[in-house]
Design a protein around this motif. Sequence first.
Motif, short mmCIF file in Angstrom:
data_model
loop_
_atom_site.label_atom_id
_atom_site.label_comp_id
_atom_site.label_asym_id
_atom_site.label_seq_id
_atom_site.Cartn_x
_atom_site.Cartn_y
_atom_site.Cartn_z
N VAL A 183 9.66 13.16 9.78
CA VAL A 183 9.02 12.78 8.51
C VAL A 183 9.73 13.49 7.36
CG1 VAL A 183 6.89 12.87 7.17
CG2 VAL A 183 6.79 12.37 9.62
N ILE A 184 10.05 12.73 6.30
CA ILE A 184 10.69 13.31 5.12
C ILE A 184 9.82 13.04 3.90
CG2 ILE A 184 13.00 13.00 6.09
CD1 ILE A 184 13.31 10.62 4.07
N ASP A 185 10.14 13.74 2.80
CA ASP A 185 9.41 13.54 1.54
C ASP A 185 9.75 12.19 0.94
OD1 ASP A 185 8.28 16.05 1.76
OD2 ASP A 185 9.84 17.02 0.55
N HIS A 186 8.78 11.64 0.19
CA HIS A 186 9.02 10.41 -0.54
C HIS A 186 8.23 10.45 -1.84
CE1 HIS A 186 5.33 9.57 1.79
NE2 HIS A 186 4.99 8.81 0.75
N ILE A 187 8.62 9.59 -2.78
CA ILE A 187 7.96 9.54 -4.08
C ILE A 187 7.42 8.12 -4.29
CG2 ILE A 187 8.24 9.80 -6.58
CD1 ILE A 187 10.61 11.66 -5.98
N TRP A 188 6.11 8.02 -4.41
CA TRP A 188 5.43 6.74 -4.58
C TRP A 188 5.12 6.51 -6.05
CZ3 TRP A 188 3.52 2.15 -3.11
CH2 TRP A 188 2.33 1.67 -3.67
N ARG A 190 0.85 -1.19 0.00
CA ARG A 190 0.00 0.00 0.00
C ARG A 190 0.88 1.24 0.00
NH1 ARG A 190 -1.75 -3.86 3.15
NH2 ARG A 190 -0.63 -3.12 4.98
N PRO A 191 0.36 2.36 -0.45
CA PRO A 191 1.16 3.59 -0.46
C PRO A 191 1.58 3.96 0.96
CG PRO A 191 -0.86 3.87 -1.74
CD PRO A 191 -0.99 2.58 -1.02
N PRO A 192 2.81 4.39 1.14
CA PRO A 192 3.25 4.79 2.49
C PRO A 192 2.46 5.99 3.00
CG PRO A 192 5.13 4.46 1.02
CD PRO A 192 3.91 4.44 0.16
N LYS A 193 2.13 5.94 4.27
CA LYS A 193 1.56 7.13 4.92
C LYS A 193 2.65 8.12 5.26
CE LYS A 193 -2.41 4.79 7.05
NZ LYS A 193 -3.07 4.44 8.35
N SER A 194 3.83 7.58 5.64
CA SER A 194 4.94 8.47 5.99
C SER A 194 6.25 7.69 5.95
CB SER A 194 4.75 9.07 7.40
OG SER A 194 4.81 8.04 8.38
N GLU A 221 4.33 -0.01 -7.32
CA GLU A 221 4.17 -0.08 -5.86
C GLU A 221 5.51 0.13 -5.14
OE1 GLU A 221 2.42 -3.97 -5.41
OE2 GLU A 221 0.39 -3.16 -5.53
N THR A 222 6.36 0.96 -5.72
CA THR A 222 7.66 1.23 -5.10
C THR A 222 7.74 2.69 -4.67
OG1 THR A 222 8.81 1.82 -7.16
CG2 THR A 222 8.75 -0.52 -6.53
N THR A 223 8.57 2.92 -3.67
CA THR A 223 8.75 4.25 -3.10
C THR A 223 10.23 4.59 -3.08
OG1 THR A 223 6.81 4.02 -1.69
CG2 THR A 223 8.42 5.69 -1.05
#
Length: 699
Positions: A670-675, A659-663, A680-682
């Motif tokens: 908390v840092i930025d991420h790219i989903w 599932r998409p990361p919440k954080s 299904e990779t981050t």
Amino acid sequence: MWQEYPRTLEHTGVQESRVFDPTFDVQSDFVMVYGLYNLKERIAPWKKRGYVIHLMTGVSWGGYQNYLFGKFDGINHRDEGQVYADGTERVHGPDTPYMVPTNAFAHYLSEGLKTAIDAGVEAIHLEEPEFWAESGYSPAFKREWEIFYREPWIDPQSTADAQYRASKLKQYLYTRTLDRLCSECKEYAMTKYGRLIRFYVPTHSLINYSQWMIVSPESALLDVPTIDGYIAQIWTGTSRQINTYRGVEKERTFETGFLEYGIMQELVRGTDRRMWFLADPIEDNPQFDWDDYRDNYYRTVTASLLHPKIADYEVSPWPGRVMRDLHPRSAEDPTPSAIPPEYKTNLLSVMHTLRQMSSQGDGEWLNQTAEVGVAIADSAMFQRIYPDGKEPPHAARFNAFYGMALPLVKCGLSARPVQLDNIRRFPSYLDAYKTLVLSYEFIKPASPDINVSLAGWVHAGGTLVYVGDGSDDFHTARDWWNSGADYANPAEHLMEALGLGRQPVAGTYSVGAGSVTVIDRYPGDIAYDAALSDTYRDTVLGLLEAQGISVVPSATLKLRRGVYIVTAAMDEGTDGEQTLDGTYINLYDTTLSVVKNPTLKTGTVGLWYDLSRIDKSGDSDILALSGRADRLMRTQRMLSFTFRGPSDMTAAARIWTKRPPKSVEINGTVIDHIWDRETETTYFDFPSNGNPIKVKVKF
């Protein structure tokens, strides 16, 4: 699935002489502390951080001035350096000659190694036993000649026979020294501490030593029972050496590296000895720029990964040199610069991907290829100098070997250098091969039983291609074929054993269930003559076809190793660019980018994570990471681990979650991420300061 291997498995290592610093703490499994000085002080910080401690020291050169000038035993040993015909000494630095390995020198080294055992090292690496072919003129070597041959010393460059015999002696001397050091020190460790110490030999490949005109033990080390394994010292500096293909002389780093790693894999095939493959993110020559270092590093890593029987790596010699020294940024910008940040990040990603290779299986070729053996023997090192000026026209740069090997690699065959000497050691050694290319113009068989075994292999169904015209001056060297026998060269004995008479004309012959093809040319000619090169290649392809092995010539090699695919799209081919179907992580890209159907451009190499192979039995996993992951935990709601890596760098990660990361949290922040929804990779990155970092991905 990402494996959290304990350091005790020693899958990756580094060598380092500098005092520990977090800027080059690449988080490998073991460190080879280099040199015998200040051991306890230099070992302590590495051990504190969990590293398994090895020692590495030079066995042919080093800081051994106390031995040279009599401080060790009261005897001046300055006459034990390797000396050229003009009286000059072969040195590695001031007062650091390459040594003639006398028994006295071996005794000195053993006393030093015992101090390392006292300091608690778990393994010892005796690096680079090297004797230069041009040397052989020191008083020490002359003494060893008289002892070994029981006759007065002969100028090694007076005849081919003298050169051949001098080189055989040089190999014997270093084999003797290593045997003594390993056995004596193992006994010392067992007697004094009740523990078994391991010994390894980091050595260049037989191909490189032959090209550089250096004599070393190589396969003779298999006859030393106290040696536990090797490091294949192959890197840009060895693999970029110029060779010739279809008349063009240039660097071919990937192709040469592929052959070099191949012969080193062969060194341990069928044994219980360990092999680590080395690759250097820069190299010894400081004049190249960072772009050059990076491109050629990828070429050598790729070449090593195409030999899937090996899954252990020395990920960097001198990581302090890599992470802290200055080099030109690029050919266009010669400003001295530290390692580019993006290269440092990706280096760590590649290093820790290499730690995952042991769980990826034996490998599967994805292109239509076949394995063809190309014979080479230790004797290649014995005949690299032609004293009488009778060097064949096309023998330079070891092109007799490359003439037979490169046309096969370039058309997509898995050309495997075969250690001819091992036919005597292992009764079924050739069973892995159906086709073998052989020439005695640049190597000689150590004994007649090698030819007898070759004949038996052909009778049982093997396909032998013999290339040679009998022109090599070293056929006159005193050895078994002309001592007590009357063969002009060892090929005559082989052909007679095959039932073809001593000098069959060129052509193909049926021999038992197999066949022999005779090509009446000096093998170096194939390297320089484009038409002959193509004819030779087509001959081998035709013989494979006759065996029912259909190979479509291609300049692209593709190998699957579990979830990874390794690719090399060589230049000088004719098939153009290819596409790698599927969706992948580009592991040679700093941001670990996701690529669909990547194009394999001519002259490029690749290491790809196949996203169709993600293990989805759980809820999450690490796919790629530029550092070490400890305390890895996967739950239905969270992926967490402790990241460890060098300071002064940006760490990169790509993970999979159902599932998409919440954080994404780094030490609670908390840092930025790219989903990426499709895969299904981050992706996320964060600064590494050399301290442990807690990473939590919640979903």
